[in-house]
Write a protein that holds these residues in place. Structure first.
Motif, PDB file in Angstrom:
ATOM      1  N   GLU A 144     -16.397 -10.950   0.868  1.00 34.01           N
ATOM      2  CA  GLU A 144     -15.789 -10.768  -0.449  1.00 34.01           C
ATOM      3  C   GLU A 144     -14.487  -9.988  -0.400  1.00 34.01           C
ATOM      4  O   GLU A 144     -13.888  -9.728  -1.439  1.00 34.01           O
ATOM      5  CB  GLU A 144     -16.793 -10.098  -1.382  1.00 34.01           C
ATOM      6  N   SER A 145     -14.036  -9.616   0.807  1.00 36.26           N
ATOM      7  CA  SER A 145     -12.759  -8.917   0.919  1.00 36.26           C
ATOM      8  C   SER A 145     -11.928  -9.543   2.028  1.00 36.26           C
ATOM      9  O   SER A 145     -12.467 -10.111   2.991  1.00 36.26           O
ATOM     10  CB  SER A 145     -12.965  -7.425   1.218  1.00 36.26           C
ATOM     11  N   LEU A 147     -10.701 -11.004   7.771  1.00 35.02           N
ATOM     12  CA  LEU A 147      -9.825 -10.862   8.930  1.00 35.02           C
ATOM     13  C   LEU A 147     -10.562 -10.262  10.118  1.00 35.02           C
ATOM     14  O   LEU A 147     -10.348 -10.679  11.259  1.00 35.02           O
ATOM     15  CB  LEU A 147      -8.606 -10.012   8.565  1.00 35.02           C
ATOM     16  N   GLY A 148     -11.443  -9.319   9.856  1.00 38.82           N
ATOM     17  CA  GLY A 148     -12.246  -8.745  10.929  1.00 38.82           C
ATOM     18  C   GLY A 148     -13.162  -9.765  11.571  1.00 38.82           C
ATOM     19  O   GLY A 148     -13.289  -9.826  12.801  1.00 38.82           O
ATOM     20  N   LYS A 166     -13.681 -18.436  -0.225  1.00 37.13           N
ATOM     21  CA  LYS A 166     -13.689 -18.696  -1.667  1.00 37.13           C
ATOM     22  C   LYS A 166     -14.100 -17.500  -2.517  1.00 37.13           C
ATOM     23  O   LYS A 166     -13.737 -17.429  -3.678  1.00 37.13           O
ATOM     24  CB  LYS A 166     -14.614 -19.876  -1.977  1.00 37.13           C
ATOM     25  N   ARG A 167     -14.834 -16.547  -1.971  1.00 39.38           N
ATOM     26  CA  ARG A 167     -15.267 -15.377  -2.747  1.00 39.38           C
ATOM     27  C   ARG A 167     -14.258 -14.245  -2.746  1.00 39.38           C
ATOM     28  O   ARG A 167     -14.485 -13.222  -3.388  1.00 39.38           O
ATOM     29  CB  ARG A 167     -16.587 -14.856  -2.183  1.00 39.38           C
ATOM     30  N   ILE A 168     -13.146 -14.409  -2.051  1.00 36.71           N
ATOM     31  CA  ILE A 168     -12.138 -13.344  -1.966  1.00 36.71           C
ATOM     32  C   ILE A 168     -11.189 -13.486  -3.147  1.00 36.71           C
ATOM     33  O   ILE A 168     -10.382 -14.429  -3.212  1.00 36.71           O
ATOM     34  CB  ILE A 168     -11.381 -13.413  -0.635  1.00 36.71           C
ATOM     35  N   ALA A 169     -11.290 -12.571  -4.088  1.00 36.28           N
ATOM     36  CA  ALA A 169     -10.515 -12.657  -5.343  1.00 36.28           C
ATOM     37  C   ALA A 169      -9.016 -12.700  -5.091  1.00 36.28           C
ATOM     38  O   ALA A 169      -8.295 -13.433  -5.774  1.00 36.28           O
ATOM     39  CB  ALA A 169     -10.880 -11.487  -6.239  1.00 36.28           C
TER      40      ALA A 169
END
Length: 57
Positions: A7-8, A13-14, A50-53
């Protein structure tokens, strides 16, 4: 194959950095899924963004 939907952006990226070069981003998936079905790519990790605002703008 492992599927993750962070979600982030930092988490995504990690995951990609730790994916060993075989991780792929799933962002709608049409091209990636076509290549997977044809046997051209075989990722060990799918990172669904898709969950990353921040990326929905």
């Amino acid at each position: 194959m492992r599927y993750v939907a962070p979600e982030s952006l930092d988490a995504a990226l990690g995951l990609l950095a730790d994916g060993g070069g075989t991780a792929r981003v799933l962002a709608g998936g049409t091209d990636l899924l076509v290549h997977m079905r044809a046997g051209r790519v075989a990722p060990t990790l799918l990172v669904d963004i898709k969950r990353i605002a921040r990326l929905r703008r």
